[in-house]
Design an enzyme around this catalytic site. Structure first.
Site, PDB file in Angstrom:
ATOM      1  N   ASN A 222       1.028  -1.215   0.089  1.00  0.00           N
ATOM      2  CA  ASN A 222       0.020   0.142  -0.104  1.00  0.00           C
ATOM      3  C   ASN A 222       1.089   1.179  -0.023  1.00  0.00           C
ATOM      4  O   ASN A 222       0.636   2.242  -0.662  1.00  0.00           O
ATOM      5  CB  ASN A 222      -0.804   0.111   1.303  1.00  0.00           C
ATOM      6  CG  ASN A 222      -2.037  -1.084   1.180  1.00  0.00           C
ATOM      7  OD1 ASN A 222      -2.584  -1.484   2.161  1.00  0.00           O
ATOM      8  ND2 ASN A 222      -2.716  -1.068   0.137  1.00  0.00           N
ATOM      9  N   GLU A 285      -7.374 -11.205  -2.501  1.00  0.00           N
ATOM     10  CA  GLU A 285      -7.574 -10.085  -3.275  1.00  0.00           C
ATOM     11  C   GLU A 285      -7.705 -10.397  -4.697  1.00  0.00           C
ATOM     12  O   GLU A 285      -7.442 -11.455  -5.114  1.00  0.00           O
ATOM     13  CB  GLU A 285      -6.601  -9.070  -2.977  1.00  0.00           C
ATOM     14  CG  GLU A 285      -6.858  -7.770  -3.870  1.00  0.00           C
ATOM     15  CD  GLU A 285      -7.918  -6.826  -3.537  1.00  0.00           C
ATOM     16  OE1 GLU A 285      -9.101  -7.469  -3.820  1.00  0.00           O
ATOM     17  OE2 GLU A 285      -7.860  -5.567  -3.025  1.00  0.00           O
ATOM     18  N   HIS A 351      -9.602  -7.390   1.900  1.00  0.00           N
ATOM     19  CA  HIS A 351      -9.018  -6.719   0.985  1.00  0.00           C
ATOM     20  C   HIS A 351     -10.075  -5.710   0.305  1.00  0.00           C
ATOM     21  O   HIS A 351     -11.411  -5.930   0.188  1.00  0.00           O
ATOM     22  CB  HIS A 351      -8.213  -7.449  -0.119  1.00  0.00           C
ATOM     23  CG  HIS A 351      -7.475  -8.397   0.395  1.00  0.00           C
ATOM     24  ND1 HIS A 351      -5.962  -8.425   0.607  1.00  0.00           N
ATOM     25  CD2 HIS A 351      -7.593  -9.686   0.750  1.00  0.00           C
ATOM     26  CE1 HIS A 351      -5.502  -9.444   1.218  1.00  0.00           C
ATOM     27  NE2 HIS A 351      -6.441 -10.231   1.289  1.00  0.00           N
TER      28      HIS A 351
END
Length: 397
Positions: A222, A285, A351
């Site tokens: 991230n 995810e 996610h």
């Protein structure tokens, strides 16, 4: 998927007909099957206005009986118009508790496919939970609880006097459910949508507990704006793992279950919890295919057409060798069935794309809007069920 299907609910009041209808409708629409509930009570309130007390439901009162039957027929006529034009599955939510009414509905539906879904309950705990939902329904929401209970019990008595369970002699397709999955009886029901419906009904419980959703804590990827991968948390992410543990364990007083994906960042976010944890690949995810472990800048430089095509249709676009949002809906169908089978609070740590798709189900958000839902890091989404849907509350930690 194109075959039209009418589901006719059958059962006494406070047996969970509306709860089942609304939840089944939500699931089918989320799965891409166009479905709508037609509730005769809604039509009664709209046509007659005001409040009808228990005396209106006395079958010995010919005048009221004729009015009630006429309203039911108006509701069912609207259902037939809708399914012939737009719909795939239509649910007629009414008591339909005598043979004469069911014969009329069966004949009126021809040549369309019709299934009767009867809910039978003798479990007092389930009846009480259904009754609590009934007392906050539009009929009683503004009434004194004591009066509402007395009035409803009178209404229930009127229906009980003339109620007849479905028998094979009626020569109809039916599903009978006793005490929410204690016993399931199926007669002459088959087909693709029918199988999907039966799978959902097999797992549906009357659950009044909230569901909590959260993205994992901030990850190293991230921070670096890298998509996918299987990395650990950043320092901020590790701090969030502490905060969500403290919040949830203070918020939930009962035993609860935690679901995570099989990726490190969700497992690390839930690491401090001592409650039962279930890892499932269904919550992994969305897979970025050839773009996994690349930054958005790198993708723009190397595969500009991917960025353009995905921006044009984020719902349907599938990463080369990867997945689309529609693929996630298909994958999460089975996870939602699993969720419906629990009767306790649930925390899901997953996610960004996964939480969006689950919110699409719980909040009845159209498919086209699902990829554009904002789901921020370090927030907990609390979903509290009622008789029709889920109340959403967002808590920033």
């Amino acid at each position: 998927m194109d075959e039209k299907l009418i589901i006719v609910m059958v059962g006494l009041p406070a047996r969970g007909k509306s709860y089942t209808s609304n939840n089944l409708c939500r699931y089918l629409n989320w799965c891409g099957v166009n479905c709508k509930v037609f509730n005769s009570g809604d039509y009664r309130r709209k046509i007659m206005g005001g409040f009808q007390d228990a005396s209106f439901f006395d079958f010995d009162n010919d005048s009221n009986y004729r009015i009630k039957e006429q309203i039911s027929k108006i509701c069912f006529e609207e259902l037939l118009k809708w399914i012939d034009k737009d719909g795939v599955v239509a649910i007629f939510d009414s008591t339909n508790s005598n043979v004469e009414r069911r014969i009329y509905l069966k004949n009126k539906s021809k040549p369309r496919n019709i299934i009767f879904l009867e809910l039978i309950t003798d479990d007092e705990v389930i009846i009480k939970k259904n009754l609590n939902l009934k007392l906050i329904s539009p009929d009683y929401i503004d009434k004194d609880p004591k009066y509402a209970l007395e009035d409803f019990n009178k209404r229930h008595e009127f229906y009980s006097r003339q109620y007849a369970t479905i028998e094979d002699s009626e020569d109809v397709k039916y599903i009978k459910i006793k005490n929410f999955t204690e016993k399931l009886v199926i007669r002459r029901v088959f087909g693709i949508n029918e199988s999907l419906i039966i799978s959902y009904l097999m797992n549906l419980r009357l659950n009044s507990y909230p569901i909590y959703l959260s993205r994992h804590g901030e990850s190293i990827n991230n921070v670096n704006k890298v998509i996918g991968g299987d990395c650990l948390l950043s320092e901020n992410g590790n701090n969030y793992a502490i905060k969500i543990h403290d919040f949830i364990t203070t918020e939930i007083k009962e035993d609860f279950i935690i679901f995570t994906s099989c990726l490190k960042r969700t497992k690390k976010t839930a690491e401090l919890f001592t409650q039962k944890k279930i890892e499932t690949r269904l919550l992994n995810e969305i897979h970025g295919g050839i773009c996994e472990n690349m930054t958005y800048y790198e993708i723009e430089e190397k595969y500009p057409e991917i960025m353009q095509d995905r921006k044009a249709d984020k719902l349907r676009y599938r990463y080369p060798e990867g997945e689309s949002y529609l693929d996630l809906i298909e994958r999460l169908k089975y996870f939602v069935l699993q969720l419906r089978s629990y009767k306790k609070p649930i925390l899901i740590v997953a996610h960004n794309a996964i939480i969006k798709v689950l919110l699409g189900y719980f909040q009845e958000i159209p498919h086209e809007k699902i990829p554009h839902i904002d789901v921020n890091l370090h927030e907990v989404i609390k979903l509290t069920p009622n008789s029709k849907n889920y109340l959403k509350e967002t808590i920033k930690l």
